[in-house]
Design an enzyme around this catalytic site. Structure first.
Site, short mmCIF file in Angstrom:
data_model
loop_
_atom_site.label_atom_id
_atom_site.label_comp_id
_atom_site.label_asym_id
_atom_site.label_seq_id
_atom_site.Cartn_x
_atom_site.Cartn_y
_atom_site.Cartn_z
N ASP A 122 -6.85 2.26 -25.96
CA ASP A 122 -7.18 2.25 -24.54
C ASP A 122 -7.23 3.68 -24.02
O ASP A 122 -6.36 4.48 -24.33
CB ASP A 122 -6.10 1.51 -23.73
CG ASP A 122 -6.24 0.00 -23.87
OD1 ASP A 122 -7.29 -0.45 -24.38
OD2 ASP A 122 -5.31 -0.70 -23.46
N PRO A 124 0.81 -1.22 0.00
CA PRO A 124 0.00 0.00 0.00
C PRO A 124 0.85 1.27 0.00
O PRO A 124 0.33 2.35 -0.28
CB PRO A 124 -0.84 -0.10 1.29
CG PRO A 124 -0.42 -1.34 1.99
CD PRO A 124 0.61 -2.05 1.19
N GLU A 155 0.88 -7.03 8.42
CA GLU A 155 0.78 -5.61 8.76
C GLU A 155 1.99 -4.86 8.24
O GLU A 155 1.93 -3.70 7.94
CB GLU A 155 0.64 -5.43 10.27
CG GLU A 155 -0.75 -5.74 10.79
CD GLU A 155 -0.93 -7.21 11.15
OE1 GLU A 155 -1.42 -7.44 12.25
OE2 GLU A 155 -0.59 -8.10 10.36
C1 9D3 Z 1 -2.48 -2.52 9.74
C2 9D3 Z 1 -1.59 -2.46 8.56
N1 9D3 Z 1 -1.88 -1.38 7.61
C3 9D3 Z 1 -1.84 -0.04 8.12
C4 9D3 Z 1 -2.79 0.83 7.36
C5 9D3 Z 1 -0.87 -1.48 6.57
C6 9D3 Z 1 -1.23 -2.52 5.60
C7 9D3 Z 1 -0.29 -3.46 5.22
C8 9D3 Z 1 -0.61 -4.42 4.28
C9 9D3 Z 1 -2.48 -2.55 5.01
C10 9D3 Z 1 -2.80 -3.52 4.07
C11 9D3 Z 1 -1.87 -4.45 3.72
C12 9D3 Z 1 -2.20 -5.46 2.70
N2 9D3 Z 1 -2.26 -4.82 1.37
C13 9D3 Z 1 -1.32 -5.02 0.45
O1 9D3 Z 1 -0.42 -5.79 0.67
C14 9D3 Z 1 -1.39 -4.28 -0.79
C15 9D3 Z 1 -2.26 -3.22 -1.22
C16 9D3 Z 1 -3.37 -2.58 -0.60
O2 9D3 Z 1 -3.80 -2.86 0.52
N3 9D3 Z 1 -3.98 -1.57 -1.29
C17 9D3 Z 1 -3.60 -1.18 -2.54
N4 9D3 Z 1 -2.57 -1.76 -3.15
C18 9D3 Z 1 -1.92 -2.76 -2.49
S1 9D3 Z 1 -0.61 -3.59 -3.09
C19 9D3 Z 1 -0.46 -4.53 -1.77
#
Ligand code: 9D3
Length: 247
Positions: A169, A89, A116
């Protein structure tokens, strides 16, 4: 031909998608190869641990560095040409530009997190790039990895149905598409714009361009700043804004 190597603790998540889509056809045709690697198979401890509690305390689990490092040593060819991408993220948001760039690679490694957090040393030493698919929270990087595979694969020459449609596209032309219509000419009392039935190709092209500009202006005005507009386009936009045909 492009090869994706995907590292995940849930490699089974990919099977249904890869077995039931246009990508399956490209895999069968040998244009795309997807190798799934279970990170757990690269652990060396008795309990096959892929995550652990964070140093300094606090909640949640952190993805360990060793299994990922071991997996990459086994999978990634030496030479350093293959991009190793972490889906996270915190990454740069995936855009068609990045998709186009990746479609030029012969091999791409995708690491899916499911925690996390990840041990920062993965980020510091093992990856080349970090990609997010947008600002919403998912439970892991598997769906984002599938989105990368899907969007990149359809640009590989020979992909079913990509011959010229990919050139048009939205995110390559920089504009949204205008409306499309097909038979019947009238459904209930819902008609089709007269110009499309006129046979007057120049007028049709002009109408389509105008509708495309109108839709982009309405829904994604931010996109207009990135695109090279002709004088004719600018004139049409002036007209659209002036007429306030947009309401
Ligand atoms: C409690 C942990 N989060 C704090 C806000 C961090 C977090 C880490 C890992 C939140 C979600 C994730 C899992 N998501 C992904 O690995 C991920 C992701 C996403 O959640 N949104 C958009 N793109 C991606 S790419 C990988």
């Amino acid at each position: 031909m492009i090869v994706f190597d995907i590292l995940s603790v849930f490699p089974e998540m990919f099977q249904s998608t890869l077995g039931n889509s246009l990508i399956k056809r490209s895999i069968d045709n040998g244009l795309v190869e997807v190798n799934l690697h279970n990170i757990r198979n690269y652990t060396r401890d008795r309990h096959r641990t892929t995550d652990d509690t964070p140093y300094g305390g606090g909640g949640g689990m952190v993805m360990k560095v060793e299994p990922v490092a071991n997996a990459l040593k086994a999978i990634v060819p030496t030479g350093g040409k293959t991009p190793v991408i972490l889906l996270s993220p915190q990454g740069e948001t995936l855009k068609q530009k990045i998709v186009e760039e990746l479609s030029q690679c012969s091999r791409v490694v995708l690491i899916c997190g499911h925690y996390e957090g990840i041990d920062e040393r993965i980020r510091e030493h093992l990856i080349d790039r970090e990609i997010s698919i947008g600002d919403y929270v998912l439970s892991g990087g598997e769906l984002p990895a599938m989105i990368v595979v899907d969007s990149v694969s359809r640009l590989v020459p020979g992909f079913v149905g990509n011959s010229d449609s990919v050139l048009y596209d939205s995110f390559s032309t920089g504009l949204l598409e205008g409306p499309h219509y097909t038979r019947p000419r009238e459904y209930e009392n819902w008609g089709v714009p007269e110009v499309l039935l006129s046979g007057h190709q120049k007028k049709i092209d002009e109408w389509r361009r105008r509708e495309s500009l109108k839709r982009t202006l309405q829904r994604r005005p931010d996109m207009l700043k990135q695109v090279d507009l002709t004088e004719e386009d600018k004139r049409m936009i002036q007209e659209l804004v002036g007429d306030s045909e947009l309401v």
